[in-house]
Motif scaffolding. Structure first.
Motif, mmCIF file in Angstrom:
data_model
loop_
_atom_site.group_PDB
_atom_site.id
_atom_site.type_symbol
_atom_site.label_atom_id
_atom_site.label_comp_id
_atom_site.label_asym_id
_atom_site.label_seq_id
_atom_site.Cartn_x
_atom_site.Cartn_y
_atom_site.Cartn_z
ATOM 1 N N ALA A 191 13.626 22.734 -74.664
ATOM 2 C CA ALA A 191 14.600 23.107 -73.752
ATOM 3 C C ALA A 191 14.372 24.275 -72.985
ATOM 4 O O ALA A 191 13.792 25.274 -73.394
ATOM 5 C CB ALA A 191 15.894 23.137 -74.236
ATOM 6 N N TRP A 192 14.488 24.626 -71.796
ATOM 7 C CA TRP A 192 14.323 25.747 -70.749
ATOM 8 C C TRP A 192 14.934 26.907 -71.462
ATOM 9 O O TRP A 192 16.163 26.762 -71.934
ATOM 10 C CB TRP A 192 14.642 25.492 -69.329
ATOM 11 C CG TRP A 192 13.866 24.232 -68.612
ATOM 12 C CD1 TRP A 192 12.827 23.755 -69.369
ATOM 13 C CD2 TRP A 192 13.865 24.174 -67.265
ATOM 14 N NE1 TRP A 192 12.360 22.954 -68.256
ATOM 15 C CE2 TRP A 192 12.996 23.226 -67.155
ATOM 16 C CE3 TRP A 192 14.913 24.526 -66.239
ATOM 17 C CZ2 TRP A 192 12.870 22.440 -65.727
ATOM 18 C CZ3 TRP A 192 14.702 23.877 -65.055
ATOM 19 C CH2 TRP A 192 13.788 22.870 -64.702
ATOM 20 N N GLY A 193 14.153 28.047 -71.532
ATOM 21 C CA GLY A 193 14.716 29.350 -71.986
ATOM 22 C C GLY A 193 14.575 29.502 -73.580
ATOM 23 O O GLY A 193 14.842 30.575 -74.025
ATOM 24 N N THR A 194 14.058 28.404 -74.273
ATOM 25 C CA THR A 194 13.833 28.389 -75.812
ATOM 26 C C THR A 194 12.666 28.554 -76.030
ATOM 27 O O THR A 194 12.212 28.688 -77.182
ATOM 28 C CB THR A 194 14.610 27.290 -76.182
ATOM 29 O OG1 THR A 194 13.846 26.214 -76.043
ATOM 30 C CG2 THR A 194 15.915 27.066 -75.987
ATOM 31 N N GLY A 195 11.446 28.529 -75.190
ATOM 32 C CA GLY A 195 10.130 28.690 -75.277
ATOM 33 C C GLY A 195 9.536 29.649 -75.168
ATOM 34 O O GLY A 195 10.232 30.922 -74.802
ATOM 35 N N ARG A 196 8.095 29.855 -74.825
ATOM 36 C CA ARG A 196 7.386 31.019 -74.630
ATOM 37 C C ARG A 196 6.925 31.160 -73.136
ATOM 38 O O ARG A 196 6.299 32.091 -72.782
ATOM 39 C CB ARG A 196 5.995 31.253 -75.271
ATOM 40 C CG ARG A 196 6.254 31.310 -76.982
ATOM 41 C CD ARG A 196 5.214 31.495 -77.847
ATOM 42 N NE ARG A 196 4.548 32.592 -77.187
ATOM 43 C CZ ARG A 196 3.350 32.932 -77.676
ATOM 44 N NH1 ARG A 196 2.634 31.947 -78.394
ATOM 45 N NH2 ARG A 196 2.814 34.087 -77.222
ATOM 46 N N GLY A 197 7.423 30.441 -72.239
ATOM 47 C CA GLY A 197 7.153 30.323 -70.923
ATOM 48 C C GLY A 197 7.825 31.475 -70.138
ATOM 49 O O GLY A 197 7.302 31.624 -69.179
ATOM 50 N N ASN A 198 8.874 32.063 -70.622
ATOM 51 C CA ASN A 198 9.482 33.052 -69.761
ATOM 52 C C ASN A 198 10.318 32.264 -68.460
ATOM 53 O O ASN A 198 9.885 32.731 -67.324
ATOM 54 C CB ASN A 198 8.787 34.327 -69.500
ATOM 55 C CG ASN A 198 9.395 35.234 -68.719
ATOM 56 O OD1 ASN A 198 10.785 35.323 -68.775
ATOM 57 N ND2 ASN A 198 8.795 36.465 -68.226
ATOM 58 N N MET A 199 11.043 31.436 -68.643
ATOM 59 C CA MET A 199 11.427 30.728 -67.573
ATOM 60 C C MET A 199 12.293 31.586 -66.466
ATOM 61 O O MET A 199 12.287 31.513 -65.512
ATOM 62 C CB MET A 199 12.284 29.514 -68.214
ATOM 63 C CG MET A 199 11.661 28.392 -68.963
ATOM 64 S SD MET A 199 10.298 27.585 -68.108
ATOM 65 C CE MET A 199 11.204 26.444 -67.287
ATOM 66 N N LYS A 200 13.206 32.351 -67.287
ATOM 67 C CA LYS A 200 13.758 33.406 -66.162
ATOM 68 C C LYS A 200 12.982 34.225 -65.421
ATOM 69 O O LYS A 200 13.159 34.542 -64.302
ATOM 70 C CB LYS A 200 14.811 34.252 -67.212
ATOM 71 C CG LYS A 200 16.017 35.143 -66.350
ATOM 72 C CD LYS A 200 16.821 35.706 -67.080
ATOM 73 C CE LYS A 200 17.740 36.446 -66.504
ATOM 74 N NZ LYS A 200 17.179 37.727 -66.157
ATOM 75 N N GLY A 201 11.804 34.845 -66.110
ATOM 76 C CA GLY A 201 10.928 35.571 -65.323
ATOM 77 C C GLY A 201 10.141 34.742 -64.294
ATOM 78 O O GLY A 201 9.891 35.279 -63.131
ATOM 79 N N MET A 202 10.045 33.496 -64.384
ATOM 80 C CA MET A 202 9.400 32.510 -63.555
ATOM 81 C C MET A 202 10.455 32.287 -62.219
ATOM 82 O O MET A 202 9.822 32.664 -61.060
ATOM 83 C CB MET A 202 9.054 31.210 -63.965
ATOM 84 C CG MET A 202 8.150 31.117 -65.151
ATOM 85 S SD MET A 202 7.424 29.392 -65.340
ATOM 86 C CE MET A 202 7.673 29.382 -66.984
ATOM 87 N N LEU A 203 11.736 32.376 -62.479
ATOM 88 C CA LEU A 203 12.527 32.016 -61.462
ATOM 89 C C LEU A 203 12.842 33.480 -60.633
ATOM 90 O O LEU A 203 12.953 33.466 -59.492
ATOM 91 C CB LEU A 203 13.946 31.576 -61.921
ATOM 92 C CG LEU A 203 13.766 29.883 -62.382
ATOM 93 C CD1 LEU A 203 14.802 29.633 -63.242
ATOM 94 C CD2 LEU A 203 13.603 29.087 -61.437
ATOM 95 N N GLU A 204 12.645 34.365 -61.233
ATOM 96 C CA GLU A 204 12.974 35.766 -60.702
ATOM 97 C C GLU A 204 11.537 35.969 -60.118
ATOM 98 O O GLU A 204 11.723 36.387 -58.540
ATOM 99 C CB GLU A 204 12.896 36.984 -61.735
ATOM 100 C CG GLU A 204 14.164 36.926 -62.587
ATOM 101 C CD GLU A 204 14.278 37.933 -63.727
ATOM 102 O OE1 GLU A 204 15.367 38.320 -64.149
ATOM 103 O OE2 GLU A 204 13.145 38.159 -64.211
ATOM 104 N N GLU A 205 10.475 35.511 -60.188
ATOM 105 C CA GLU A 205 9.353 35.894 -59.580
ATOM 106 C C GLU A 205 9.315 34.830 -58.180
ATOM 107 O O GLU A 205 9.062 35.333 -57.096
ATOM 108 C CB GLU A 205 8.111 35.592 -60.167
ATOM 109 C CG GLU A 205 6.662 35.619 -59.540
ATOM 110 C CD GLU A 205 6.345 36.969 -58.922
ATOM 111 O OE1 GLU A 205 5.822 36.754 -57.762
ATOM 112 O OE2 GLU A 205 6.842 37.815 -59.082
#
Length: 287
Positions: A229-243
């Motif tokens: 689920a988005w936001g629970t892993g190591r991908g840094n989803m919030k950081g991706m969307l901010e970028e």
């Protein structure tokens, strides 16, 4: 703390809005922040590759997702032998479009599929995409002068999709040299992580060429990683969307969840939508 308060509030509202009746009843999702930013959530139909296209459109509706990405080979509907493809009959195309219209869902992308590189074959592909209302052709075909010309003529994007060993960032940038801005990347963040690329850094590297995304969060980096689920892993989803916001990205992020059975998908996809909407709300309010 403020972000997680927004996320929790979005989860409560979203859960309350989930339909309990008809399979195709749309969830009452607030995607106004997403629409304002021009960063829109779509569903890659491959997520539900155990179901038909009609059933997948119903799933999108249940999630409150207004945009879908078709993939080649998905059966059209229960009991039908027809499949989604660029060569499907006019009758099959009409059925697919009617289903989409009735559900108030729009098909915005198609792939991953090869695009012919000769003038006639390529033009046929772009004509089909135009008839379907498709904005992005997702492919692993190497762009040439013909495809560069047709993307401009039709105003349809050609997005190069990466797997762990194909279309890595440097190769995408090399292939885009001398090509117009409608040729670029379909950035699969999960496959980046499987190839040990850090998604935020890779988006930065591809700035100006990010045209579409198969948007994913994984439990870890490396070949054995799987969707979470988005936001629970190591991908840094919030950081991706901010970028992507920083880059002025306008386009779609397709959920493509490739892990778990239908029950697992039904449990986890709403969490992805909730995370996305809460993050979009925060980004829309920030400078």
């Amino acid at each position: 703390m403020r972000f997680w308060s927004l996320a929790i509030a979005a989860m409560v509202v979203f859960a309350a809005a989930l339909p309990t009746g008809a399979a195709d009843a749309p969830a009452k999702r607030d995607d106004s922040a997403s629409e304002k930013l021009g960063m829109k959530l779509s569903l890659q139909c491959w997520t539900f590759n155990k179901l038909t296209f009609f059933e997948t459109v119903d799933k999108a509706n249940q999630l409150g997702i207004k945009y879908v990405e078709m993939y080649p080979g998905q059966p059209l509907k229960p009991g039908s032998k027809e499949k989604i493809s660029r060569t499907m009959s006019a009758e099959t195309m009409a059925e697919a479009k009617k289903k989409l219209d009735d559900a108030k869902v729009k098909v915005i992308a198609y792939g991953v599929d090869a695009i012919p590189t000769d003038e006639k074959g390529a033009r046929d592909a772009f004509e089909w995409a135009k008839k379907m209302g498709i904005e992005v052709l997702v492919t692993e075909t190497t762009p040439n002068e013909v495809l560069d010309k047709l993307t401009q003529e039709y105003g349809i994007k050609m997005a190069l999709h990466n797997h762990p060993t194909t279309w890595q960032p440097d190769k995408v940038l090399k292939a885009c040299e001398g090509k117009n801005k409608l040729v670029g990347s379909c950035s699969d963040t999960g496959h980046w992580m499987r190839a040990d690329f850090v998604p935020v850094d890779t988006f930065k590297k591809l700035e100006g060429r990010v045209l579409h995304s198969h948007f994913k969060d994984l439990n870890e980096f490396g070949k054995s990683a799987h969707d979470v689920a988005w936001g629970t892993g190591r991908g840094n989803m919030k950081g991706m969307l901010e970028e992507l916001k920083r880059q002025g990205y306008k386009g779609y992020m397709s959920i493509e969840f490739e892990y778990g059975d239908l029950k697992h998908l039904d449990e986890n996809l709403p969490k992805c939508v909730q995370f996305f909407d809460a993050t979009m709300d925060e980004l829309a309010k920030s400078k």
